[in-house]
Design a protein around this motif. Structure first.
Motif, PDB file in Angstrom:
ATOM      1  N   LYS A  27       8.246   1.101  -0.283  1.00 35.06           N
ATOM      2  CA  LYS A  27       7.041   0.533   0.332  1.00 35.06           C
ATOM      3  C   LYS A  27       6.559   1.429   1.465  1.00 35.06           C
ATOM      4  O   LYS A  27       7.358   1.844   2.310  1.00 35.06           O
ATOM      5  N   CYS A  28       5.274   1.728   1.485  1.00 35.08           N
ATOM      6  CA  CYS A  28       4.706   2.613   2.509  1.00 35.08           C
ATOM      7  C   CYS A  28       3.653   1.841   3.290  1.00 35.08           C
ATOM      8  O   CYS A  28       2.663   1.388   2.716  1.00 35.08           O
ATOM      9  N   LYS A  29       3.865   1.732   4.593  1.00 39.21           N
ATOM     10  CA  LYS A  29       2.902   0.990   5.428  1.00 39.21           C
ATOM     11  C   LYS A  29       2.094   1.930   6.311  1.00 39.21           C
ATOM     12  O   LYS A  29       1.228   1.482   7.054  1.00 39.21           O
ATOM     13  N   THR A  30       2.412   3.224   6.291  1.00 36.01           N
ATOM     14  CA  THR A  30       1.672   4.194   7.110  1.00 36.01           C
ATOM     15  C   THR A  30       1.312   5.408   6.248  1.00 36.01           C
ATOM     16  O   THR A  30       1.947   5.654   5.217  1.00 36.01           O
ATOM     17  N   TYR A  31       0.316   6.180   6.744  1.00 40.51           N
ATOM     18  CA  TYR A  31      -0.066   7.362   5.969  1.00 40.51           C
ATOM     19  C   TYR A  31       1.095   8.353   5.909  1.00 40.51           C
ATOM     20  O   TYR A  31       1.279   9.039   4.904  1.00 40.51           O
ATOM     21  N   SER A  32       1.889   8.424   6.977  1.00 42.06           N
ATOM     22  CA  SER A  32       2.974   9.422   6.956  1.00 42.06           C
ATOM     23  C   SER A  32       4.072   9.010   5.960  1.00 42.06           C
ATOM     24  O   SER A  32       4.691   9.883   5.336  1.00 42.06           O
ATOM     25  N   ALA A  33       4.272   7.714   5.780  1.00 41.99           N
ATOM     26  CA  ALA A  33       5.243   7.276   4.763  1.00 41.99           C
ATOM     27  C   ALA A  33       4.727   7.659   3.364  1.00 41.99           C
ATOM     28  O   ALA A  33       5.510   8.052   2.493  1.00 41.99           O
ATOM     29  N   VAL A  34       3.409   7.567   3.172  1.00 42.53           N
ATOM     30  CA  VAL A  34       2.844   7.950   1.870  1.00 42.53           C
ATOM     31  C   VAL A  34       3.008   9.460   1.661  1.00 42.53           C
ATOM     32  O   VAL A  34       3.428   9.917   0.586  1.00 42.53           O
ATOM     33  N   SER A  35       2.697  10.248   2.700  1.00 42.88           N
ATOM     34  CA  SER A  35       2.862  11.718   2.593  1.00 42.88           C
ATOM     35  C   SER A  35       4.290  12.065   2.208  1.00 42.88           C
ATOM     36  O   SER A  35       4.531  12.915   1.345  1.00 42.88           O
TER      37      SER A  35
END
Ligand code: MRU
Length: 321
Positions: A27-35
C-alpha cells in the motif's frame, strides 16, 4: 484479482516480486512510496508503471508537492516512456479535474487501448499457432488485459488455440509471471531457457514472435526487455514474423531513433545472485542493462489500439488521424 487499485487516497499494488508464491499487496500513501514501489519492481511493465505514476502524482498533488512528485517518479525508472507520458498528461490537464479523477482517466485510457490492441492483434494469429514471447506483457504489466499477451489471450478467446513458448527472461524471470498468467487463462504453454529460442526456430517450432515495448521512437526503433534484439535477429534469420504490441502511450514523438533511448542499468546483484544467493565467484562483476534497442528494420508490424501497421510511417500517421 485487482492488480492496481486506488481507494481512500491509498494506492494498492499486487507485489509482483512475491508471485507466483504469494499474492500480497503493497500500500502506498505517498508519492515517494509509489516511486519506491516502481523502482523496486513491486509493479512493473511499461503501462502498469504509468498507471502507478499517475496515482503517485495525484498523491503528490494532494500534499501540495506536484513538482517533487514529478521529479521523484520520473527518476524511478528511465526507459519506459509511458511513465513520462502519464506525468505529462497529469500536468497538462491539472486545471480540468481533480488529480485523482485525472489519474483514473489515465488508467481507464490505458486499459481501453490495451483491450483494443488485443482485438486487432488477434487477427494476425492463425489457428494452432506456436508463439514465442519474451518478458511479461500480460495483465500484470498493464493493470488489465496486457499488450502482447493480451493479443494471445484475445486469439485464445476466439478459439484459435494458440500455444506459447515462454522465455524465462533472465535476470528477473518475468517469464515466470507470464507462465502464471497463461496458467490462469488456461492457455497451453511451456517455459524455455532464454538460450533455447534459436534451436526452436530452426526446428520449425515457432510460427511468430510477439512481444511488447517500453519506448517506440519516430523511426520505429524500440526499447524492450533485454534479449528482445537477439530474438528479432533470430526471427529475421529464420523468416519468422516479429510483432510489437503496445498502446500509443509507449510512443515517443521526441526521439528520432533508438540511439538516444536511455537504457536503465540495474544492480549487478540481479545477475550475480539467484534467490539472494551468490552464484558467481567472489570478485566477479556483472553488467546489467534492463533493456535493449531493436532496429525498426527487424519489425514485421506494430500493433496498437489503432490497428496493425507494417511500417513506422504508417504507425505514426495513425497517431495523427
Ligand atoms: O523491467 P520490466 O519488467 O518493467 O520490463 C517490462 C518489459 O520490458 C515489457 O516487455 C514491456 O513493459 C512491454 S509490455 C508491458
Amino acid at each position: 484479482m485487482e492488480i492496481i487499485s486506488f481507494r481512500n487516497n491509498s494506492l494498492s499494488l499486487l507485489d509482483q516480486r512475491k508471485l507466483p508464491h504469494k499474492e500480497e499487496y503493497v500500500k502506498c500513501k505517498t508519492y515517494s512510496a509509489v516511486s519506491s514501489a516502481i523502482k523496486t519492481m513491486v509493479v512493473r511493465g511499461a503501462p502498469a508503471i504509468s498507471v502507478a505514476a499517475a496515482y503517485g502524482y495525484a498523491l503528490g498533488a494532494l500534499a501540495g508537492k506536484e513538482n517533487q512528485a514529478c521529479n521523484s517518479l520520473l527518476s524511478s525508472r528511465p526507459t519506459a516512456v509511458d511513465l513520462a507520458n502519464a506525468l505529462n498528461f497529469m500536468r497538462a490537464n491539472r486545471t480540468r479535474k481533480s488529480p485523482v479523477a485525472l489519474a483514473r482517466e489515465w488508467e481507464s485510457s490505458v486499459y481501453e487501448k490495451c483491450r483494443k490492441l488485443g482485438l486487432h492483434g488477434a487477427k494476425l494469429i492463425r489457428k494452432n499457432s506456436k508463439i514465442l514471447t519474451h518478458c511479461n506483457t500480460g495483465p500484470l504489466a498493464v493493470g488489465k488485459y496486457g499488450t502482447a499477451l493480451g493479443v494471445i489471450a484475445a486469439a485464445h478467446k476466439s478459439g484459435k488455440k494458440p500455444f506459447v513458448w515462454v522465455k524465462e527472461t533472465r535476470p528477473r524471470f518475468q517469464g515466470a509471471l507470464t507462465s502464471w498468467e497463461l496458467g490462469k487463462m488456461r492457455i497451453p504453454h511451456k517455459a524455455i531457457a532464454d538460450s533455447a529460442a534459436a534451436s526452436l526456430m530452426a526446428r520449425g517450432e515457432v510460427d511468430l514472435v510477439i512481444l511488447g515495448a517500453d519506448r517506440i521512437c519516430r523511426n520505429g526503433d524500440f526499447a524492450n526487455k533485454i534479449g528482445t534484439y537477439d530474438l528479432a535477429v533470430l526471427a529475421h534469420a529464420h523468416k519468422i514474423p516479429f510483432y510489437v504490441a503496445a498502446p500509443s502511450s509507449t510512443l515517443d514523438s521526441r526521439l528520432k531513433s533508438g540511439n538516444s533511448i536511455r537504457i536503465e542499468h540495474r544492480d549487478e546483484k540481479e545477475v550475480l545472485e539467484l534467490s539472494g544467493r551468490r552464484i558467481y565467484a567472489k570478485g566477479t562483476h556483472a553488467l546489467n542493462p534492463a533493456f535493449d534497442v531493436t532496429p525498426h528494420t527487424l519489425v514485421t508490424a506494430y500493433i496498437t489500439e489503432n490497428g496493425i501497421f507494417r511500417s513506422p510511417d504508417a504507425l505514426w500517421k495513425s497517431m495523427k488521424a
